[in-house]
Enzyme design. Structure first.
Site, PDB file in Angstrom:
ATOM      1  N   SER A 241      30.364 -36.076  -0.423  1.00  0.00           N
ATOM      2  CA  SER A 241      29.562 -37.011  -1.220  1.00  0.00           C
ATOM      3  C   SER A 241      30.369 -37.991  -2.065  1.00  0.00           C
ATOM      4  O   SER A 241      29.797 -38.881  -2.695  1.00  0.00           O
ATOM      5  CB  SER A 241      28.596 -36.243  -2.126  1.00  0.00           C
ATOM      6  OG  SER A 241      29.302 -35.466  -3.077  1.00  0.00           O
ATOM      7  N   LYS A 286      23.574 -34.663 -10.604  1.00  0.00           N
ATOM      8  CA  LYS A 286      24.648 -35.658 -10.724  1.00  0.00           C
ATOM      9  C   LYS A 286      24.278 -36.742 -11.730  1.00  0.00           C
ATOM     10  O   LYS A 286      25.129 -37.228 -12.480  1.00  0.00           O
ATOM     11  CB  LYS A 286      24.950 -36.262  -9.350  1.00  0.00           C
ATOM     12  CG  LYS A 286      25.596 -35.253  -8.409  1.00  0.00           C
ATOM     13  CD  LYS A 286      25.897 -35.833  -7.040  1.00  0.00           C
ATOM     14  CE  LYS A 286      26.565 -34.773  -6.167  1.00  0.00           C
ATOM     15  NZ  LYS A 286      26.909 -35.269  -4.829  1.00  0.00           N
TER      16      LYS A 286
END
Length: 356
Positions: A241, A286
């Site tokens: 990611s 996140k």
């Protein structure tokens, strides 16, 4: 009519003890869940990216990879842990099967995460250099072979894959797409280059997955001969990611234009060698981690906009101690991300509102 008087129910003492033990067991016995929590953003504009063999330009501000802390598949997660995860708004509790394959160990998870991280760094470098106009020779190499497949012994690790049924293979996604119309038992013709033997042609019968889809049984990787050396190293982080942010970091260091401009920018997203940004997991955690770090602009894959819930509540939260509201900006490509970072500070940025 006979009157009915309510009577207080009674449990025999042994039954009470059994019920109590069962309730306690529910809290202390391991449960098939994992717990997600926000990780700390890591700035990559320092020593995380090292480029040698060409001119590198100074940078300013922070460009950070965001992460999610997740319990490993061997962790002993109890009912108490799950209850605490549900109460804590910064944590998420999800079934272990959604994160780890059945039977995967913590050691295997770390190895897989490291391999995905390595692949994302290669993709990020390729995407960044391609965006900047550099040409890099590439090849598709076999990394691993499924021993239960018909490719075992026919294909070898380090073979360079040239084609399948005379169709040139440039990526694993192209190979998977071609196999999408095939059935287990179908024959395919594979051409490879093997060290010391040259070009070899192999006929392989496709194997079957549990869902009855067809596969060859090889794991491949695109390898590049870059015009100069780019090394990316980030401690204690795995998975694919970070690709988008790694690519932006390489572009930032190789161009005199200052994209970050002393701002605090973070983000997430996988990336392909041609610069397409893909979705990731743990987007909410996140975002929470980025807000706590005072991030001003958070870049998210456009495809993750559907996963971002309660957007109004997120928009109202102030980022760290800066007193500013963090902008959550969706992007679909590396080029789009760069064009958005080039906008003046007072510009209107796109948002996920139009994608949900």
């Amino acid at each position: 009519m006979r009157s009915i008087m309510p009577v207080k129910g009674r449990l025999l003492t042994p039954t009470k003890v059994l019920v109590t033990l069962l309730m306690l067991a529910a809290f202390f016995l391991p449960a098939p869940f994992v717990i997600l929590s926000p990780g700390d953003p890591q700035n990559i504009l320092g020593s995380a990216i090292t480029i040698t063999g060409t001119k590198v330009y100074p940078t300013s501000g922070k460009l950070s990879v965001t992460s999610v802390m997740v319990t490993d598949p061997d962790s002993y997660i109890t009912g108490f842990d799950i209850l605490y995860g549900w109460v804590d708004k910064d944590r998420a509790v999800i079934p272990r099967s959604e994160v780890y394959p059945e039977g995967e160990t913590a050691e295997q998870a770390v190895e897989e995460g490291a391999a995905e991280m390595s692949g994302s760094q290669i993709n990020a470098t390729a995407a960044a250099l391609s965006y900047l106009g550099y040409k890099s020779a590439s090849k598709i190499v076999v990394l691993d072979i499924n021993k239960s497949s018909n490719a075992y012994k026919a294909i070898e690790v380090s073979d360079q894959l040239l084609s399948i049924d005379d169709r040139t293979v440039k990526s694993s996604s192209e190979l998977i797409a071609y196999l999408g119309d095939k059935k287990p038992g179908d024959l395919v013709t594979i051409k490879v280059i093997r060290a010391g033997l040259g070009v070899l042609t192999k006929s392989i019968k496709l194997s079957a997955r549990e869902d009855n889809s067809a596969f060859i049984g090889i794991n491949i990787e695109e390898q590049f001969d870059f015009p100069f050396d780019v090394k990316i190293k980030l401690e204690e982080t795995g998975g694919p990611s970070g690709g988008l942010i790694f690519a932006l970091g390489v572009v930032e260091k190789l161009t005199p234009e200052n994209l970050v401009r002393s701002r605090n920018i973070a983000g997430t997203g996988t990336i392909t060698t041609d610069g397409r940004v893909g979705p990731i997991g743990g987007i909410a955690e996140k975002i929470i981690g980025a807000q706590a770090d005072g991030v001003e602009i958070f870049l998210t894959p456009t495809e993750n906009c559907m996963d971002i819930k309660n957007l109004k509540a997120l928009a109202k939260q102030k980022s760290g101690n800066s007193g500013k509201v963090m902008k959550i900006v969706p992007v679909a490509t590396l080029a789009e991300a760069i064009s958005l970072l080039e906008l003046p500070d007072n510009a209107k940025f796109p948002s996920c509102q139009s994608f949900t």
